[in-house]
Scaffold this active site. Structure first.
Site, PDB file in Angstrom:
ATOM      1  N   GLU A   1       9.867 104.945 -65.157  1.00  0.00           N
ATOM      2  CA  GLU A   1      10.585 106.606 -66.206  1.00  0.00           C
ATOM      3  C   GLU A   1      11.916 105.780 -65.413  1.00  0.00           C
ATOM      4  O   GLU A   1      11.905 106.145 -63.671  1.00  0.00           O
ATOM      5  CB  GLU A   1       9.499 106.997 -66.270  1.00  0.00           C
ATOM      6  CG  GLU A   1       9.619 108.004 -64.989  1.00  0.00           C
ATOM      7  CD  GLU A   1       8.734 107.809 -63.483  1.00  0.00           C
ATOM      8  OE1 GLU A   1       9.586 107.595 -62.623  1.00  0.00           O
ATOM      9  OE2 GLU A   1       7.914 107.067 -64.250  1.00  0.00           O
TER      10      GLU A   1
ATOM     11  N   GLU B   1       9.844 104.498 -61.419  1.00  0.00           N
ATOM     12  CA  GLU B   1      10.232 103.277 -61.908  1.00  0.00           C
ATOM     13  C   GLU B   1       9.313 101.953 -61.953  1.00  0.00           C
ATOM     14  O   GLU B   1       9.383 100.582 -62.638  1.00  0.00           O
ATOM     15  CB  GLU B   1      11.608 103.029 -60.598  1.00  0.00           C
ATOM     16  CG  GLU B   1      12.337 103.726 -60.685  1.00  0.00           C
ATOM     17  CD  GLU B   1      13.423 103.762 -59.654  1.00  0.00           C
ATOM     18  OE1 GLU B   1      12.995 102.441 -58.800  1.00  0.00           O
ATOM     19  OE2 GLU B   1      14.081 104.684 -58.543  1.00  0.00           O
TER      20      GLU B   1
END
Length: 346
Positions: free
Chosen positions: A171, A313
């Site tokens: 994310e 991430e």
């Protein structure tokens, strides 16, 4: 949107465990590798599981709650990082790990408050330019939540068509630890103070302010208390897309590598809708964001790594992939006692 997620058929469990126990090693001596091999074998319903074309999908969006000063990082960091991930040289944190471990990286614009470049391969599923401020009302409408679930599922189906059977999710969204903290609190009952952490680097004063904002947001909640309503009221577009992606991956019987605090919160939310999704989840690591360990414990999850990571991430999930690969190689490449003509001593 509805999904059809079936719990792993347990009929093959005995044969899988027998194969693992007959490998040339003391019974149980490869620890979590044995547990992982059993889990992947159950997911794929085979004694010879395989991992194919791993991909990491980063969903990105902005959060209206950032207007309340809950993050030390300014909102523009979201779009700047998305551009960084998709730069031709690929020099972001997630980029080098994807290269190292053979992952394809996909980046999805779920709701970034910026006009992103059209020539970077970014998948454009923008709902709108950031969620509403959930201190004042719901972050998104029911229709927007459905759009996010469908968008996440769409990307996973594309990965499946490309031959993937193992995915990790990440994310990018300044403010998303605030949304995750409220999901954690609402779904587990853990006191909110124990769910709120530093995010991207808040000091003690900043954490106290963040807690105050989130406390007032919870007090202002006027929904019906159902999982779907809590998801849409406090969630981010990128987070709800990740939920849809996880549910679609489970429906397609894919292995899901779960990353840090935010993606663990997304798996928690997904499990509130479909508890069966947890059969497909491998928790990559326990991060340093406050609350992640308690969240994992509340879910009964056993993370593979504890490296002090808190980047997100998908980085922690990708770091854990070689362990998953080792588990699959173990069950496929080790000899059995009978084949190696070694005395079985237990």
């Amino acid at each position: 949107m509805e999904f059809t997620i079936i719990r792993s058929d347990q009929k093959i469990r005995t044969a899988l465990q027998a194969k693992i126990d007959d490998l040339t090693k003391p019974k149980g001596s490869l620890g979590m590798l044995e547990d992982l091999a059993l889990q992947v074998g159950l997911i794929q319903q085979t004694l010879s599981p395989q991992l194919r074309h791993p991909q990491n999908i980063v969903f990105a969006a902005d959060h209206g709650i950032v207007a309340e000063g809950v993050s030390v990082a300014p909102k523009e960091v979201t779009w700047q990082q998305v551009c960084h991930f998709t730069h031709p040289q690929g020099t972001g944190g997630v980029n080098f790990l994807c290269r190292q471990h053979g992952f394809t990286l996909k980046v999805v614009d779920a709701g970034v408050d910026h006009d992103l470049p059209k020539d970077r391969g970014i998948i454009d599923l923008k709902v709108r330019r950031g969620t509403s401020n959930f201190l004042r009302g719901p972050a998104m409408s029911e229709a927007e939540m459905e759009q996010c679930l469908a968008g996440g599922a769409q990307v996973v189906r594309q990965c499946a068509e490309e031959g993937s059977n193992v995915l990790s999710f990440g994310e990018m969204g300044i403010g998303n630890t605030s949304a995750s903290s409220l999901w954690m609190h609402c779904f587990t009952g853990i006191p909110l103070a124990e769910c709120v952490g530093a995010g991207s680097g808040l000091d003690i004063k900043g954490i106290l302010h963040k807690y105050d904002v989130l406390s007032r947001a919870k007090e202002n909640y006027r929904g019906d208390g159902s999982p779907r309503d809590i998801i849409r009221w406090f969630g981010g577009f990128e987070m709800v897309m990740a939920v849809g992606a996880m549910l679609q991956a489970a429906e397609l019987k894919m292995v899901i590598l779960v990353d840090g605090f935010i993606m663990t919160s997304c798996m928690l939310a997904a499990s509130q809708l479909y508890p069966e999704v947890l059969d497909y989840a491998v928790f990559g690591h326990c991060g340093d964001e406050s609350g992640h360990r308690k969240l994992l414990d509340a879910m009964g999850a056993k993370p593979l790594l504890h490296l002090g990571l808190r980047l997100g991430e998908g980085t922690g999930a990708i770091c854990a992939y070689p362990i998953l690969d080792s588990a699959v190689r173990m069950i496929n490449e080790m000899d059995s006692f009978s084949a190696a003509d070694i005395t079985k001593y237990f």
